[in-house]
Design a protein around this motif. Structure first.
Motif, mmCIF file in Angstrom:
data_model
loop_
_atom_site.group_PDB
_atom_site.id
_atom_site.type_symbol
_atom_site.label_atom_id
_atom_site.label_comp_id
_atom_site.label_asym_id
_atom_site.label_seq_id
_atom_site.Cartn_x
_atom_site.Cartn_y
_atom_site.Cartn_z
ATOM 1 N N ILE A 3 13.421 19.870 -22.517
ATOM 2 C CA ILE A 3 13.947 19.678 -21.176
ATOM 3 C C ILE A 3 14.943 20.777 -20.814
ATOM 4 O O ILE A 3 15.529 21.429 -21.679
ATOM 5 N N ASP A 4 15.107 20.945 -19.502
ATOM 6 C CA ASP A 4 16.098 21.886 -18.979
ATOM 7 C C ASP A 4 17.346 21.169 -18.473
ATOM 8 O O ASP A 4 18.378 21.811 -18.246
ATOM 9 N N ALA A 5 17.233 19.855 -18.280
ATOM 10 C CA ALA A 5 18.388 19.079 -17.833
ATOM 11 C C ALA A 5 18.111 17.599 -18.039
ATOM 12 O O ALA A 5 16.960 17.164 -18.124
ATOM 13 N N ILE A 6 19.194 16.821 -18.128
ATOM 14 C CA ILE A 6 19.093 15.367 -18.111
ATOM 15 C C ILE A 6 20.004 14.874 -16.993
ATOM 16 O O ILE A 6 21.111 15.389 -16.806
ATOM 17 N N GLN A 7 19.536 13.897 -16.267
ATOM 18 C CA GLN A 7 20.226 13.446 -15.062
ATOM 19 C C GLN A 7 20.340 11.921 -15.104
ATOM 20 O O GLN A 7 19.354 11.226 -15.376
ATOM 21 N N VAL A 24 20.700 22.210 -19.861
ATOM 22 C CA VAL A 24 20.465 22.561 -21.260
ATOM 23 C C VAL A 24 19.837 23.947 -21.331
ATOM 24 O O VAL A 24 18.880 24.252 -20.605
ATOM 25 N N GLU A 25 20.364 24.782 -22.199
ATOM 26 C CA GLU A 25 19.776 26.096 -22.467
ATOM 27 C C GLU A 25 19.748 26.316 -23.970
ATOM 28 O O GLU A 25 20.775 26.191 -24.643
ATOM 29 N N HIS A 26 18.560 26.626 -24.486
ATOM 30 C CA HIS A 26 18.398 26.943 -25.914
ATOM 31 C C HIS A 26 18.991 25.854 -26.808
ATOM 32 O O HIS A 26 19.619 26.147 -27.824
ATOM 33 N N GLY A 27 18.780 24.608 -26.415
ATOM 34 C CA GLY A 27 19.214 23.488 -27.223
ATOM 35 C C GLY A 27 20.684 23.154 -27.136
ATOM 36 O O GLY A 27 21.169 22.281 -27.875
ATOM 37 N N THR A 28 21.401 23.802 -26.234
ATOM 38 C CA THR A 28 22.843 23.633 -26.099
ATOM 39 C C THR A 28 23.181 23.182 -24.686
ATOM 40 O O THR A 28 22.486 23.553 -23.723
ATOM 41 N N ILE A 29 24.232 22.379 -24.539
ATOM 42 C CA ILE A 29 24.688 21.983 -23.208
ATOM 43 C C ILE A 29 25.318 23.194 -22.535
ATOM 44 O O ILE A 29 26.322 23.742 -23.012
ATOM 45 N N ALA A 30 24.709 23.600 -21.406
ATOM 46 C CA ALA A 30 25.157 24.811 -20.708
ATOM 47 C C ALA A 30 26.107 24.502 -19.561
ATOM 48 O O ALA A 30 26.975 25.326 -19.228
ATOM 49 N N ALA A 379 28.272 22.099 -26.790
ATOM 50 C CA ALA A 379 27.800 21.179 -27.828
ATOM 51 C C ALA A 379 26.279 21.185 -27.881
ATOM 52 O O ALA A 379 25.599 21.595 -26.925
ATOM 53 N N ASP A 380 25.729 20.721 -29.001
ATOM 54 C CA ASP A 380 24.278 20.565 -29.086
ATOM 55 C C ASP A 380 23.823 19.539 -28.055
ATOM 56 O O ASP A 380 24.502 18.525 -27.819
ATOM 57 N N ALA A 381 22.663 19.778 -27.464
ATOM 58 C CA ALA A 381 22.120 18.888 -26.434
ATOM 59 C C ALA A 381 21.419 17.706 -27.092
ATOM 60 O O ALA A 381 20.198 17.578 -27.091
ATOM 61 N N ASP A 382 22.239 16.837 -27.697
ATOM 62 C CA ASP A 382 21.771 15.631 -28.382
ATOM 63 C C ASP A 382 22.212 14.426 -27.561
ATOM 64 O O ASP A 382 23.415 14.228 -27.351
ATOM 65 N N PHE A 383 21.249 13.613 -27.120
ATOM 66 C CA PHE A 383 21.570 12.464 -26.272
ATOM 67 C C PHE A 383 20.790 11.240 -26.732
ATOM 68 O O PHE A 383 19.706 11.345 -27.312
ATOM 69 N N ALA A 384 21.348 10.067 -26.423
ATOM 70 C CA ALA A 384 20.621 8.813 -26.521
ATOM 71 C C ALA A 384 20.692 8.140 -25.156
ATOM 72 O O ALA A 384 21.763 8.105 -24.536
#
Length: 444
Positions: A3-7, A24-30, A379-384
């Motif tokens: 994904i490129d974003a979570i909303q 999200v860019e390259h697995g990181t929160i941008a 931070a890493d783009a890790d979400f639940a």
């Protein structure tokens, strides 16, 4: 799906749920922007009834591979984690064979994990009799700390430390700035407790009395006071140890503490006799004890919540045909813990933001993973994604755990994790079919 974003209308940012678009860019929160932004690319939009929290960081998981892969394994454990909202695990040094007590054994575990990980995984080392010289090399190889037992571990290849050995290992770990994590039950107290064969859960609790924990925790705190080493109390079950811990904090000792979903969900008086799926060490205690643990989390005496996922085969769990002295001790709950506790926290008017902190940021900080357990730029783009509109009935046979045994089987909860995102990779709720995970090592 990358994904490129979570909303979502509720994203946990700086301790509060706010409407937000997280890029999200390259697995990181941008970037973290307004909810009504229209980002380009693939956008994961959470349901209006959902909350987006950092992916959980579970620092107490027994994956058991190599050697006891029939009990669990890297593929099944990390799939269960992904489906339950845990995007990072730290694997315990037992019950694999060999245990992670030397650099050579760590490499064997890393080789076994290669190309199997669906979430990120790091490793604990072990402190056992005779391996003091191995501790600093393991630390330099990237383990996050060292687990030890003060009483029988249940497996012969991971023996406990006696008091002199514990002090020796703790002195060495303090010298290089490591972390000792302790299964705190006292061998002498356990040896003196009644332990005759019985199907009675009440008898089992008597065989693992509160004093086994309090005596061991006194030893751990004395060790921290003597050596200056950092110590962490694993899977606290007895509320009678809370005053000891609070006093140690007031004294300035470097001690942290965890507890587990089963201690916060169940109570001894409601557990059926012979129900080995509830057996764990230390044991689940009474309902008053359970509520005292919840209060200790609120008060900051307990720092974090972890699964202590300790699975086994049906043969091991049913050993003794309901005799709780013979059955393997361990609760399987890796896939369901966050959803269970979100339900339990809501019943107690505990904010979901607090629960998330106990299961993500605080555990990440425990092991020095500064890019995990938080939704912030860099931070890493890790979400639940936790949805209160999706009811959840636990069915052991449908969980990703290798063996269909869990204390939560058949229970219903209001709300569940419906999606996980691991470094920008969104995981399908019903099946994980891509190995996105990476092996982690301590870097600081």
């Amino acid at each position: 799906m990358r994904i490129d974003a979570i909303q979502a209308r509720r994203v946990l940012v700086d301790g509060d749920f706010v409407p937000a678009t997280v890029s999200v860019e390259h697995g990181t929160i941008a970037a973290i922007g307004a909810y009504d932004e229209a980002p380009e690319g693939i956008v994961l939009r959470a349901p209006d009834s959902a909350y987006v929290v950092p992916g959980n960081v579970d620092t107490h998981v027994h994956i058991n591979e190599p050697g006891r892969t029939t009990w669990e394994g890297f593929r099944s454990a990390t799939e269960a984690a992904a489906l339950g909202g845990a995007t990072t695990l730290v694997d315990m040094p037992l019950n694999s064979v060999p245990p992670t007590t030397t650099v050579e054994h760590l490499k064997l575990k890393q080789e076994a994990a290669a190309d199997q990980l669906m979430v990120d995984v790091g490793f604990w080392g072990g402190a056992v009799p005779g391996n003091v010289a191995d501790l600093e090399p393991l630390w330099d190889a990237g383990v996050f700390g060292f687990k030890c037992f003060l009483a029988d571990s249940g497996v012969e290849e991971f023996p406990p430390l006696d008091p002199a050995q514990f002090t020796e290992a703790l002195t060495e770990i303090g010298r290089f700035g490591g972390l000792m994590i302790v299964h705190a039950e006292d061998a002498r107290v356990l040896a003196e407790a009644p332990s005759e064969s019985s199907r009675s859960y009440a008898d089992f609790v008597l065989s693992r009395p509160d004093e086994a924990e309090t005596a061991a925790i006194r030893q751990v705190l004395d060790g921290a006071r003597e050596t200056g080493a950092r110590v962490h109390i694993l899977h606290l079950s007895s509320a009678k140890a809370l005053d000891l811990i609070a006093a140690a904090r007031d004294e300035g000792l470097p001690v942290t503490v965890e507890t587990c979903p089963h201690y916060l969900s169940f109570s001894a008086e409601t557990i059926p006799d012979g129900a080995s799926q509830f057996k764990c060490c230390p044991p689940i205690r009474d309902s008053g004890n359970r509520e005292a643990l919840w209060q200790a989390l609120r008060d900051g005496i307990i720092d974090c919540i972890v699964s202590d996922h300790s699975p086994a085969t049906a043969e091991e769990k049913n050993r003794g045909d309901g005799d709780l002295q013979q059955a393997w001790g361990g609760v399987s709950g890796l896939q369901v813990g966050f959803s269970v506790l979100a339900h339990e926290a809501r019943r107690r008017a505990i904010p979901l933001a607090d629960l998330s902190r106990w299961m993500s940021r605080n555990t990440a900080d425990l092991v020095g993973l500064g890019r995990k357990g938080r939704i912030e730029v860099g931070a890493d783009a890790d979400f639940a994604v936790y949805d209160t509109g999706a009811e959840f009935r636990v069915e052991a046979a449908r969980l990703a755990h290798r063996n269909p045994i869990t204390a939560y089987d058949g229970l219903r909860y209001g709300g569940r994790v419906v999606r996980s995102v691991i470094r920008g990779n969104a995981i399908d709720v019903d099946r994980v079919d891509h190995t996105f995970g990476q092996q982690l090592r301590r870097t600081a």
